[in-house]
Structures are given as C-alpha cells and as structure tokens.
Write an enzyme that holds these catalytic residues in place. Structure first.
Site, short mmCIF file in Angstrom:
data_model
loop_
_atom_site.label_atom_id
_atom_site.label_comp_id
_atom_site.label_asym_id
_atom_site.label_seq_id
_atom_site.Cartn_x
_atom_site.Cartn_y
_atom_site.Cartn_z
N ASP A 143 0.84 -1.19 0.00
CA ASP A 143 0.00 0.00 0.00
C ASP A 143 0.89 1.25 0.00
OD1 ASP A 143 0.78 0.47 2.64
OD2 ASP A 143 -1.22 0.26 3.50
N CYS A 175 2.68 -3.48 4.02
CA CYS A 175 1.83 -2.32 4.33
C CYS A 175 2.46 -1.64 5.55
CB CYS A 175 0.36 -2.73 4.54
SG CYS A 175 0.03 -3.77 5.97
N GLY A 176 1.69 -0.89 6.32
CA GLY A 176 2.29 -0.19 7.45
C GLY A 176 2.85 -1.15 8.48
N THR A 177 2.04 -2.13 8.85
CA THR A 177 2.48 -3.12 9.84
C THR A 177 2.71 -4.51 9.23
OG1 THR A 177 0.19 -3.73 10.27
CG2 THR A 177 1.14 -2.02 11.69
N GLY A 178 2.18 -4.73 8.06
CA GLY A 178 2.19 -6.06 7.45
C GLY A 178 0.94 -6.85 7.79
N VAL A 179 0.20 -6.37 8.79
CA VAL A 179 -0.94 -7.16 9.30
C VAL A 179 -2.14 -7.10 8.34
CG1 VAL A 179 -2.63 -7.41 11.15
CG2 VAL A 179 -0.24 -6.94 11.70
N HIS A 203 8.54 -24.46 8.56
CA HIS A 203 7.48 -25.14 9.32
C HIS A 203 6.09 -24.94 8.72
CE1 HIS A 203 9.74 -25.63 13.42
NE2 HIS A 203 10.49 -25.98 12.38
N ARG A 263 6.37 0.45 8.53
CA ARG A 263 6.47 1.27 9.74
C ARG A 263 7.16 0.53 10.87
NH1 ARG A 263 0.25 3.49 9.01
NH2 ARG A 263 0.79 5.35 7.83
N ARG A 314 6.24 -33.86 9.97
CA ARG A 314 5.18 -33.49 10.91
C ARG A 314 4.59 -32.12 10.56
NH1 ARG A 314 9.93 -32.18 13.47
NH2 ARG A 314 9.98 -30.28 14.74
N HIS A 315 5.39 -31.30 9.93
CA HIS A 315 4.90 -29.96 9.55
C HIS A 315 3.90 -30.05 8.40
CE1 HIS A 315 7.81 -28.37 12.30
NE2 HIS A 315 8.79 -29.01 11.66
N ARG A 340 0.45 -30.67 9.72
CA ARG A 340 -0.19 -29.47 10.29
C ARG A 340 -0.63 -28.50 9.20
NH1 ARG A 340 4.80 -29.61 14.54
NH2 ARG A 340 4.01 -31.38 15.73
C1 RB5 Z 1 -2.61 2.43 6.46
O1 RB5 Z 1 -2.73 3.61 7.18
C2 RB5 Z 1 -2.38 1.27 7.41
O2 RB5 Z 1 -3.55 1.01 8.13
C3 RB5 Z 1 -1.93 0.04 6.66
O3 RB5 Z 1 -0.74 0.32 5.98
C4 RB5 Z 1 -1.62 -1.20 7.49
O4 RB5 Z 1 -0.73 -0.93 8.52
C5 RB5 Z 1 -2.77 -1.98 7.95
O5 RB5 Z 1 -2.63 -3.06 8.53
#
Ligand code: RB5
Length: 145
Positions: free
Chosen positions: A8, A65-69, A98, A109, A132-133, A136
């Site tokens: 992003d 992205c910002g956090t990857g999450v 694994h 970030r 074993r992996h 899973r």
């Molecule tokens: C964008 O502001 C931010 O929410 C996105 O990059 C990301 O961190 C979401 O998980």
C-alpha cells in the site's frame, strides 16, 4: 523464482528497494503495485498477490503495508494462501520451514530497509521441512474446504 510483490501507500519506497534487492538475488519480480504515494486500500493488493500465487503465476509473494498485518489478513482470504507477518529473520525462515508460507508480509512502519532485506533473504533461502509440519499444514488446508 518468480516473486509477486504488492504494497500500500505506506510502503511504496520500501517496495522499490525490495524489488531491486530481489532482482539482485537473481529472481524475477511481478509488481502488483501500488507505485503511488496517495492513500489506497491494502486489501486490494493483498488480494492481487494472493491470487497470483494461488494461481501459480508466481512461486511466492511479498506483501508490505504499514504493519504487514492488514495486507496479510487480506491475502489469507485467498484459498491456498499461507501468509504471515515477519519482523525478524528467525520468523522469516521458520515460516517457510514449518508453515510452508507462500507469502510473507512485513511492515514499512516496523522494519527498516536493511532488516527487510534480511527477512526476504532468510525466507527465500529457506526450504519447507515437510514431515510433521506437512500434517499441520494439511490441517490448515482442510479448513478451507
Ligand atoms: C494504512 O494507514 C495502514 O492502516 C496500513 O498500511 C496497514 O498498517 C494496515 O494493517
């Protein structure tokens, strides 16, 4: 390998650095964007990279992205995708060894350029251990049926 990459707006600069690095390691990169800096929606790019990997157009993927999450959550909605956030090199090799992850994600970030390169290298050089992996990983795949 053919590697799909997507990001992003928070990660456009880091993505460009990682693209060059991945090419310098001898891989081909398929860039799904964004290449822009205006605010955009990370699920769009997680989905594109997830679909490319699931369809076999790419061997694996990298999402930023910002956090990857957020972008990893989106990619994991595509059937056949196993994506996790890696903020360190230990996770980056174990996620392949694994979990047989076919996409890694990290946060622009959270990690700097050099750490991100180390994470990518650790992931790309790792091999799934099976055994074993595999049992899973198969259990996870069955949840998609
Ligand atoms: C964008 O502001 C931010 O929410 C996105 O990059 C990301 O961190 C979401 O998980």
């Amino acid at each position: 390998m053919k590697i799909a990459i997507g990001n992003d707006h928070t990660a456009t600069n880091l993505k460009k650095e990682i693209m060059e690095y991945v090419k310098s390691l001898g891989h081909e990169v398929i860039n799904f964007g964004t290449d822009e800096y205006e605010s955009c929606h990370y699920p769009e790019y997680g989905k594109k990279v997830g679909q490319a990997v699931a369809a076999g157009e790419a061997d694996c993927g990298i999402l930023i992205c910002g956090t990857g999450v957020g972008i990893s959550l989106a990619a994991n909605k595509v059937k056949g995708i196993r994506c996790g956030v890696c903020s360190d090199t230990t996770t980056a090799h174990l996620i392949k060894e694994h979990n047989n992850a076919n996409i890694i994600a990290f946060g622009a970030r959270i990690v700097g350029v050099e750490k991100a390169k180390d994470i990518v290298k650790a992931y790309l050089e790792a091999e799934f251990m099976g055994g074993r992996h595999q049992v899973r990983v198969d259990m996870i795949s069955k949840m998609e049926e």
